[in-house]
Scaffold this active site. Sequence first.
Site, PDB file in Angstrom:
ATOM      1  N   LYS A  73       0.847  -1.196   0.000  1.00 17.63           N
ATOM      2  CA  LYS A  73       0.000   0.000   0.000  1.00 17.63           C
ATOM      3  C   LYS A  73       0.883   1.248   0.000  1.00 17.63           C
ATOM      4  O   LYS A  73       1.952   1.252   0.642  1.00 17.63           O
ATOM      5  CB  LYS A  73      -0.900  -0.043   1.238  1.00 17.63           C
ATOM      6  CG  LYS A  73      -1.954   1.055   1.328  1.00 17.63           C
ATOM      7  CD  LYS A  73      -2.852   0.824   2.546  1.00 17.63           C
ATOM      8  CE  LYS A  73      -3.882   1.906   2.744  1.00 17.63           C
ATOM      9  NZ  LYS A  73      -4.745   1.665   3.916  1.00 17.63           N
ATOM     10  N   SER A 148      -9.691   1.750   3.028  1.00 18.50           N
ATOM     11  CA  SER A 148      -8.820   2.478   2.137  1.00 18.50           C
ATOM     12  C   SER A 148      -7.809   1.606   1.401  1.00 18.50           C
ATOM     13  O   SER A 148      -7.244   2.048   0.403  1.00 18.50           O
ATOM     14  CB  SER A 148      -8.063   3.553   2.915  1.00 18.50           C
ATOM     15  OG  SER A 148      -7.266   2.950   3.924  1.00 18.50           O
ATOM     16  N   SER A 172      -9.907  -0.645   7.212  1.00 20.83           N
ATOM     17  CA  SER A 172      -9.342  -0.521   5.864  1.00 20.83           C
ATOM     18  C   SER A 172      -8.665  -1.740   5.286  1.00 20.83           C
ATOM     19  O   SER A 172      -8.344  -1.753   4.106  1.00 20.83           O
ATOM     20  CB  SER A 172      -8.365   0.640   5.818  1.00 20.83           C
ATOM     21  OG  SER A 172      -9.067   1.821   5.620  1.00 20.83           O
TER      22      SER A 172
HETATM   23  N1  GLN Z   1     -13.037   4.079   6.430  1.00 26.20           N
HETATM   24  C1  GLN Z   1     -12.504   4.482   7.686  1.00 26.20           C
HETATM   25  C2  GLN Z   1     -12.122   5.929   7.601  1.00 26.20           C
HETATM   26  O1  GLN Z   1     -12.468   6.524   6.659  1.00 26.20           O
HETATM   27  C3  GLN Z   1     -11.330   3.620   8.053  1.00 26.20           C
HETATM   28  C4  GLN Z   1     -10.140   3.916   7.261  1.00 26.20           C
HETATM   29  C5  GLN Z   1      -8.959   3.099   7.647  1.00 26.20           C
HETATM   30  O2  GLN Z   1      -9.085   2.066   8.313  1.00 26.20           O
HETATM   31  N2  GLN Z   1      -7.797   3.570   7.264  1.00 26.20           N
HETATM   32  O3  GLN Z   1     -11.517   6.471   8.454  1.00 26.20           O
END
Ligand code: GLN
Length: 481
Positions: A73, A148, A172
């Site tokens: 990532k 994400s 995420s």
């Molecule tokens: N979707 C969640 C957010 O927008 C979690 C994102 C993540 O785990 N990086 O914060």
Amino acid sequence: MDLAQKTVFELSELLQKGSCAPEDVLRSVAEAIRTKDGAVHAYVDFDPERYLKRWKKMPKTSSRLWGIPFAVKDNLCVRGEEITCASKILKNFISPYHATVIEKLEEKGAIVFGRTNMDEFAFGSSCETSCYGPTRNPWDLERVPGGSSGGSAAAVANDTAVFALGTDTGGSVRQPASFCGVTGIKPTYSRVSRYGLIAFASSLDQIGPLTKDVRDMALVLEAAAGHDPRDSTSADVPVPRYSDFLGRDVKGMKIGIPKEYFQKGLHGLHGDVEEAILKAVKVLEGLGISVEEVSLPLTHYAINVYYIVAPSEASSNLARFDGVRFGRRSEVPSGMLDMYERTRGEGFGAEAKRRIILGTFSLSSGYYDAYYLKAMKVRTKIMQDFNAAFQKVDALITPTSPTAAFKLGEKMNDPLEMYLSDIYTISANLAAIPALSVPCGFSNEGLPIGLQFLGKHFDEAALLNLAYAFEQSTDFHRRTP
Ligand code: GLN
């Protein structure tokens, strides 16, 4: 079968016997990316030839990871490579060092092979806030891969990566794994070193692998986990060989199913997801596991708490991107303040700005006690809820997400609706417990659905074994887009 389609375990059998060489695997993955990634866009700025040239033969080890390529990532540092968190503000920033997790996997002989797309700074659930444009779901190109870590999940699902690393602050790793029909784990907080991960919310972030099955997950996690003196929050707790635990008898184990997660209308739980989870319960019961209802009364506060704590920590972590030290600086500023304002104004996207504003507000004098401190107190209560549940059961199961993958653009104009897609994953980050997602069925539209297992602190071994037992009794993980 093409080498790029194989699991870590299958490839390692071939590599160890000498039936194929690491170069063959790399070429096969490079070819898969060339032919299949155009439509999905799981990778950012990827030139397989450059990676192939850079790759040096390594002495053979007996590790299962020797000769296995993996995708990373875009928020994890790989020495000499650009790292941007999919944000314009970090364009052209070259990482001066390796994240600990990269070092550890390379020590075993695994090979970094490409950077994957993500929501900007990991803010999001759909991979649509990336400055490179969205990634698409290999099961249906009109749908999001989740976020994400959407690029990592889509690459594994599309067989353009053998495995990939993601990060999970509120879901995420697990939510995109669920949307793309692959397997993903968020380990216990502090289990995997965060050194070299560009921080989103330091008290919630964890790095976790996305893989084609549970055995691969165990193999990657046992190599990635462990104490690191360079991360002061990293736990000095021995790492078991998780792969040795797979296949142990699960008969007599107890699993809880939180009743609040199924309350009608509350979390937008879709009927087909609920049905898939109830079928999974039957599978588990068939293995001699007893499944009973438990209560997590504070569930409905999780999103509220998370959206105070996470943006607060994010606003503080993102303060360092000011045009002075990292990444891009606005052109010809008229003075220092103008330089800060324009660099940040031009460099951050809309969601990043929203989080910075929210977080700065909750931390500001006069509001800190009312928001941040209050949220931290409720966070402790949520942790206590889980501790109480784990007095009665060995693990919990829930849906990973209330729905299957949604359409591109569907939730982009409604941040609150987008935030709700993490309702089932966020609590594990708040409580610092391990949680993983495995494929458990398909929606009416033929899209993958994920089943989440949550466990006690540092009890990844039991969780992996349970997920493995489930996986062995089903074939959802073998289906491909
Ligand atoms: N979707 C969640 C957010 O927008 C979690 C994102 C993540 O785990 N990086 O914060």
